[in-house]
Design an enzyme around this catalytic site. Structure first.
Site, PDB file in Angstrom:
ATOM      1  N   GLU A  29      29.513   5.337 -54.554  1.00  0.00           N
ATOM      2  CA  GLU A  29      29.694   4.579 -53.321  1.00  0.00           C
ATOM      3  C   GLU A  29      28.735   3.396 -53.322  1.00  0.00           C
ATOM      4  OE1 GLU A  29      29.439   4.868 -48.434  1.00  0.00           O
ATOM      5  OE2 GLU A  29      29.245   6.703 -49.632  1.00  0.00           O
ATOM      6  N   ASN A  84      32.784   0.352 -48.446  1.00  0.00           N
ATOM      7  CA  ASN A  84      32.976   0.479 -47.003  1.00  0.00           C
ATOM      8  C   ASN A  84      33.507  -0.813 -46.384  1.00  0.00           C
ATOM      9  OD1 ASN A  84      31.601   3.221 -46.209  1.00  0.00           O
ATOM     10  ND2 ASN A  84      30.241   2.255 -47.696  1.00  0.00           N
ATOM     11  N   GLU A 116      36.539   2.854 -47.843  1.00  0.00           N
ATOM     12  CA  GLU A 116      36.168   3.822 -46.825  1.00  0.00           C
ATOM     13  C   GLU A 116      36.134   3.150 -45.450  1.00  0.00           C
ATOM     14  OE1 GLU A 116      32.692   6.053 -47.626  1.00  0.00           O
ATOM     15  OE2 GLU A 116      33.251   6.545 -49.692  1.00  0.00           O
ATOM     16  N   ASP A 146      35.974   8.021 -43.449  1.00  0.00           N
ATOM     17  CA  ASP A 146      34.564   8.388 -43.524  1.00  0.00           C
ATOM     18  C   ASP A 146      34.105   9.048 -42.225  1.00  0.00           C
ATOM     19  OD1 ASP A 146      32.065   8.580 -44.627  1.00  0.00           O
ATOM     20  OD2 ASP A 146      31.586   6.456 -44.495  1.00  0.00           O
ATOM     21  N   GLU A 203      29.430  14.725 -47.381  1.00  0.00           N
ATOM     22  CA  GLU A 203      28.331  13.759 -47.448  1.00  0.00           C
ATOM     23  C   GLU A 203      27.011  14.419 -47.072  1.00  0.00           C
ATOM     24  OE1 GLU A 203      29.836   9.512 -46.114  1.00  0.00           O
ATOM     25  OE2 GLU A 203      30.170  10.975 -44.526  1.00  0.00           O
TER      26      GLU A 203
END
Length: 256
Positions: A29, A84, A116, A146, A203
């Site tokens: 990520e 993101n 995300e 997310d 996460e």
């Protein structure tokens, strides 16, 4: 921020997503960081909100996405990138075209890129946000929801969006070992993901105990400090070498 040299001051850190069953890294990520010569290190929780209010997200997203994609060509093909998108990104009618161009210029296959989004980024203009995600899906990218489970309407979005992955919020992961209802919630999300044909990522995994509980609940992919803290891009190859060496040992999955 309007006066910042975005190309020089914005950078990207990478945090691995690990398949603990097959003991391999499946993605990284990209996490944005801003190092201002005047302000010092500014956390994304602060500068992203300012950028959205000042209508600066488009150039920031473009710079960050190009930086995040640059090293992916040198990674093993089975390792993807998660990136993101903000609320401002999603409501931009130009998002898909701009994003497709940056991905094409990078030489990275769109199928290796997962975007995300959070529930809060969807609620402002759900129609345009859905259109943007549908467009990214047509380009060949993947979509992840997310912080799943933290909003009031999470379930209502699952069947309306072109999702490939759900990410269980760290607030549930942190209390897995002490709060039974958190285990129940995570187990339910994992089962629902499997039934819907979606991948599921936990996460904020910070301990071997949390990882063990998650694995017992059927969660195969995890992310958090237990595996590695966010790292600079140039450190990724060495991390992958160490992880591969550790994975070849006859032991249970562990942090690299």
């Amino acid at each position: 921020m309007r006066q910042a040299d975005l190309g020089a001051e914005l950078t990207v850190l990478m945090q691995p997503l690990v398949d603990v069953v097959r003991n391999r890294v499946v993605a990284f990520e990209a996490l944005a960081r801003w190092y201002s010569p005047n302000l010092g290190a500014v956390p994304p929780s602060e500068f992203i909100a300012v950028a959205e209010a000042a209508d600066l997200m488009q150039p920031i997203t473009e710079v960050l996405l190009a930086k995040a994609l640059a090293p992916v060509r040198d990674w093993p093909e089975e390792i993807g990138l998660s990136f993101n998108l903000s609320a401002r990104d999603l409501v931009s009618p130009n998002l898909v075209g701009r994003t497709a161009r940056i991905i094409a210029e990078s030489g990275v296959a769109p199928s290796r890129v997962t975007f995300e989004v959070t529930e809060t980024a969807l609620i402002g203009d759900f129609g345009q946000a859905k259109a943007s995600l549908d467009g990214l899906k047509l380009v060949g990218c993947r979509i992840a929801l997310d912080d799943f489970g933290t909003g009031f309407s999470s379930l209502s979005y699952v069947h309306r969006l072109p999702l490939d992955r759900l990410k269980i919020d760290r607030s549930f992961t942190s209390e897995l070992e002490t709060v039974p209802v958190c285990r129940d919630i995570v187990g339910t999300v994992v089962l629902m993901s499997r039934n819907l044909g979606l991948a599921c990522v936990a996460e904020g995994v910070e301990s071997a105990g949390q990882a063990a509980v998650l694995r017992a609940l059927g969660c195969e992919t995890m992310q958090g400090y237990h595996f590695h803290a966010p790292m600079r891009i140039e450190r990724v190859p060495a991390f992958l070498e160490r992880f591969a060496a550790a994975a070849s040992l006859p032991e249970t999955p562990r942090a690299a």
